[in-house]
Design an enzyme around this catalytic site. Structure first.
Site, mmCIF file in Angstrom:
data_model
loop_
_atom_site.group_PDB
_atom_site.id
_atom_site.type_symbol
_atom_site.label_atom_id
_atom_site.label_comp_id
_atom_site.label_asym_id
_atom_site.label_seq_id
_atom_site.Cartn_x
_atom_site.Cartn_y
_atom_site.Cartn_z
ATOM 1 N N ASP A 33 -20.476 5.093 -13.127
ATOM 2 C CA ASP A 33 -20.126 4.533 -14.424
ATOM 3 C C ASP A 33 -20.031 3.023 -14.209
ATOM 4 O OD1 ASP A 33 -19.418 4.017 -17.012
ATOM 5 O OD2 ASP A 33 -17.808 5.503 -17.114
HETATM 6 C C1 BGC Z 1 -18.618 4.075 -20.214
HETATM 7 C C2 BGC Z 1 -19.906 4.848 -20.117
HETATM 8 C C3 BGC Z 1 -21.061 3.987 -20.554
HETATM 9 C C4 BGC Z 1 -21.077 2.728 -19.708
HETATM 10 C C5 BGC Z 1 -22.183 1.767 -20.067
HETATM 11 C C6 BGC Z 1 -18.693 2.737 -19.519
HETATM 12 O O1 BGC Z 1 -17.555 1.977 -19.799
HETATM 13 O O2 BGC Z 1 -17.561 4.838 -19.670
HETATM 14 O O3 BGC Z 1 -19.842 6.002 -20.900
HETATM 15 O O4 BGC Z 1 -22.253 4.700 -20.451
HETATM 16 O O5 BGC Z 1 -19.836 2.036 -19.878
HETATM 17 O O6 BGC Z 1 -21.946 1.163 -21.281
#
Ligand code: BGC
Length: 760
Positions: free
Chosen positions: A232
């Site tokens: 993530d």
């Molecule tokens: C989120 C993800 C997301 C990623 C990219 C993170 O903060 O938890 O779900 O895909 O950011 O934006």
């Protein structure tokens, strides 16, 4: 670049180039290696639409992105329980990503809704792992058939936003496997997503981004995952242990810092280069798939067709919770008072990284006006602004009451203001704002013929449910939700959504109430297996609306279920369902299992299969539901593996978790679990052992008969042999000293005999 041979290329790359591949070039791109023709591929959010930022990047949905169709978020889509619909939405997502040259769309998110307070529940499908897994796999299938990779997230046990980047989800093995990993396992095994996104949090103390048990043993060795693990955004704690654990690609860019750490670790011998090779090869594999898939669809996007699909999906997401006296569907010529700010300014998606810039946006008010042939008045009713005054609130309410008194039906739109639920933080309660509840009371007093339409990403308490004749749960419905709401209100679409999460009476009733969000960066999943309906059923609690519930404008009758084990060992349940009303409709048929008298702790019933079917008025159709044998298994900590317990399973065929229509018993042969005997094995376990059990039973019986006078001392009915069952066999000697007693040699002999290799 075509025919990218990842293995050959890995061998050609320098150590620095391989390390460079394992972190992003920028916010959304992986790194290219121009020297050997490896292009940079793009990954972007997700999950219910494409959020391709025009420039720069942020993971909070702040920056502008190219217009894309905003489909209903998962909370809505899940309520359709329709595999085919989710596959079609996945397909449309794949088309939009492909047109925009996006290799991987960051979704679906399938974390379990453990508490209604989780700020991100709108992005997740269900409180049940089978619903999450089956529907998650459908989205992945749809997307990947268009040559666009999915990113299954957030792996794993990321069930709250509070402290999400540090907090440890402390979970016992059974709930971890049976509730929090089972859905991920289903999607990986059935749909092989190109990527899995590891979550920010820790699991039992270990960061997901550096957990070899999670990312290698479970994900790859047990489930056979063949793709790439991406972090993530910002989830990496320590990079080198992450590479060793199987965390292939760090996102976003680390500005070269962690690449240098990886190079240094290989050079000083703390990281085996072959481990880095495996990570680099997986990145190259992803680039190869992306290159093959690229250009599968050419633009321009058919905006109208995708908007129409978004409308269809939104209508299918709506759950008719209640409809007393047939208030709904509305007559087209009825005089309507539409009340509530959400009718005009829809809340159609949640805040954070999943925010889509929609190609267009329909309001319910427009939709109702377009469909109605009668008079439609509108009153704002309340204001979601933080600085609204008491006088303004009163004036808005009076205006709404006046509109309601002059109408045949008042349609009141209530819901959560956007600020109350978002990625990044959790809710404090599950209540609708007090001003909205007051407004509803005032409207009801003026016109009892009132329909409530809800807009909310997480469940809300419905204290008015006994006083309002009809309630539509409209969740967050995406850009076409306005028209879809009108479709359902007027019956142009017959509602068929059902709840994939329980609506509780009050927050205090919810399973994680005393253990959410934890403290000092630890959250104990104290409710164990008893998440969602499993909790309310086990404790026989009243709920506002149960899991699986949802009404239709028609009615369905179920025949007697029949069940049998098929050649694969799965249970096939067959039932005839009849549409007994006068309009076409869809029914979600559900199968739950239980094992009365089973040896391990189990919920009262657990969903194992479902199907969404369409029936014309009067039509009867046979429905076959397949309960996979693997889904009957519990996680056995003694053997660290899945075990199907043998016995007579009850399969409840149901219209909701609390509306069982027919039950059939099916006998299942269990897995053979023979545990080695040891001195700490109990006498009971020794008595049940397939080899030495009869011998031990005979010895105990003999011993009991030799203990004269026992009956005289024991109170009537007390079973002396049962009292002995939990004695460890290694200590049996202590209680049988003297001649004829049990010697340690006898125990050793018994253990050796029990554990001797057996003929197959
Ligand atoms: C989120 C993800 C997301 C990623 C990219 C993170 O903060 O938890 O779900 O895909 O950011 O934006």
């Amino acid at each position: 670049m075509t025919d990218l041979d990842a293995s050959r290329l890995t061998a050609e790359l320098t150590l620095e180039e391989k390390a460079s591949l394992t972190s992003g070039a920028s916010f959304w791109y992986a790194k290219p290696v121009p020297r050997v023709g490896v292009p940079a591929v793009m990954m972007t959010d997700g999950p219910h639409g494409l959020r391709k930022q025009r420039e720069g990047g942020d993971h909070l949905g702040l920056g502008d992105s190219v217009p894309a169709t905003c489909f209903p978020p998962a909370v809505g889509l899940g309520s359709s329980w329709d595999v085919d619909l989710l596959r079609r939405v996945g397909d449309a997502l794949g088309v939009e990503a492909s047109i925009e040259n996006v290799a991987v769309l960051l979704g679906p998110g399938i974390n379990i809704k453990r508490s209604p307070l989780c700020g991100r529940n709108f992005e997740y499908l269900s409180e049940d792992p089978i619903v999450s897994g089956v529907l998650g796999a459908a989205i992945v299938h749809g997307m990947q058939a268009r040559g666009v990779g999915a990113s299954l997230k957030h792996f794993a046990a990321n069930n709250q936003e509070n402290d999400r980047m540090r907090s440890s989800s402390d979970i016992d093995p059974r709930p971890l496997r049976e509730m929090y990993l089972r859905g991920f396992q289903r999607v990986v095994e059935d749909a092989q997503p190109w990527t899995v996104m590891c979550s920010y949090n820790r699991i039992n103390g270990v960061y997901a981004s550096e957990d070899p048990w999670l990312l290698t043993r479970v994900l790859r060795d047990e489930w056979g995952f063949e793709g790439l693990v991406v972090s993530d955004w910002g989830a990496v704690n320590e990079r080198v242990p992450g590479v060793k654990a199987g965390m292939d690609l760090e996102m976003p860019s680390s500005n070269g810092v962690t690449d240098a750490q990886i190079v240094a670790a290989v050079n000083d011998g703390t990281l085996d280069e072959s481990v880095l090779d495996a990570a680099a090869r997986r990145v190259l594999d992803l680039v190869s798939k992306a290159t093959e898939g690229a250009g599968a669809v050419s633009g321009p996007l058919d905006v109208d067709a995708h908007h129409a699909l978004a409308r269809e999906a939104a209508a299918r997401s709506i759950v008719l919770l209640k409809n007393d006296g047939g208030v709904l569907p509305l007559a087209k010529d009825a005089a309507l008072a539409v009340i509530g700010e959400f009718a005009e300014k829809p809340r159609y998606q949640g805040a954070g990284s999943s925010m889509i810039n929609p190609t267009r946006l329909d309001s319910a008010l427009e939709g109702i006006r377009a469909a109605s042939g009668g008079e439609v008045s509108y009153a704002r009713g309340f204001s979601n602004a933080l600085d609204v005054t008491a006088d303004e609130t009163a004036a808005l309410r009076d205006e709404a009451v006046a509109a309601a008194s002059g109408a045949d039906v008042a349609v009141v739109f209530l819901g959560l203001p956007a600020r109350l639920e978002s990625e990044g933080y959790d809710r404090d309660d599950i209540d609708l704002p007090a001003a909205q509840l007051d407004l509803l009371d005032a409207v009801l007093a003026a016109n009892p013929n009132t329909v409530v339409v809800l807009s909310n990403g997480g469940v809300v308490a419905l204290p008015f449910r006994g006083r309002v004749p009809a309630i539509l749960e409209g969740w967050l419905l995406g850009q076409a939700g306005g028209g879809a709401t009108a479709d359902v209100l007027f019956g142009d679409v017959n509602p068929s959504g059902k709840l994939t999460e329980t609506i509780p009476l009050r927050l205090e009733d919810t399973p994680a109430y005393l253990d959410f969000p934890g403290e000092f960066s630890h959250v104990r999943y104290g409710e164990g297996l008893f998440v969602g309906y499993r909790w309310y059923d086990a404790r026989r609690m009243e709920v506002a609306f149960p899991f699986g519930h949802g009404l239709s404008y028609t009615t369905f009758a179920y025949g007697d279920a029949e069940g049998a084990v098929n050649a694969d060992g799965d249970i096939e349940v067959r039932v005839e369902v009849t549409n007994t009303g006068d309009r076409a409709g869809r029914e979600v048929v559900q199968a739950y299992t239980s094992l009365p008298g089973g040896a391990v702790q189990r919920p009262v019933r657990e969903l194992k299969a479902f199907a969404s079917i369409e029936l014309q008025p009067g039509e009867t159709r046979p429905v076959t539901l397949v309960v996979r044998r693997a889904d009957l298994a519990y996680w056995d900590i003694r053997v660290d593996g899945w075990v199907v317990e043998g016995g007579e399973y009850m399969v409840d065929v149901a219209a909701s978790s609390r509306d069982i229509r027919s039950t059939v018993a099916v006998a299942i042969t269990g897995d053979d679990v023979v545990l080695p005997l040891s001195p700490t094995s109990s006498i009971g376990e020794a008595m049940a052992h397939p080899v030495v059990g009869p011998m031990v039973q005979a010895a105990i019986a003999q011993m009991m008969s030799g203990m004269e006078g026992v009956e005289a001392i024991m109170p009537e009915g007390v079973d002396a042999s049962k009292m002995m069952e939990s004695f460890p066999i290694g200590r049996a000697g202590m209680f049988t000293a003297g001649e004829g007693g049990v010697s340690s040699e006898m125990i050793d002999g018994l253990i050796a005999l029990a554990n001797a290799p057996r003929q197959a």
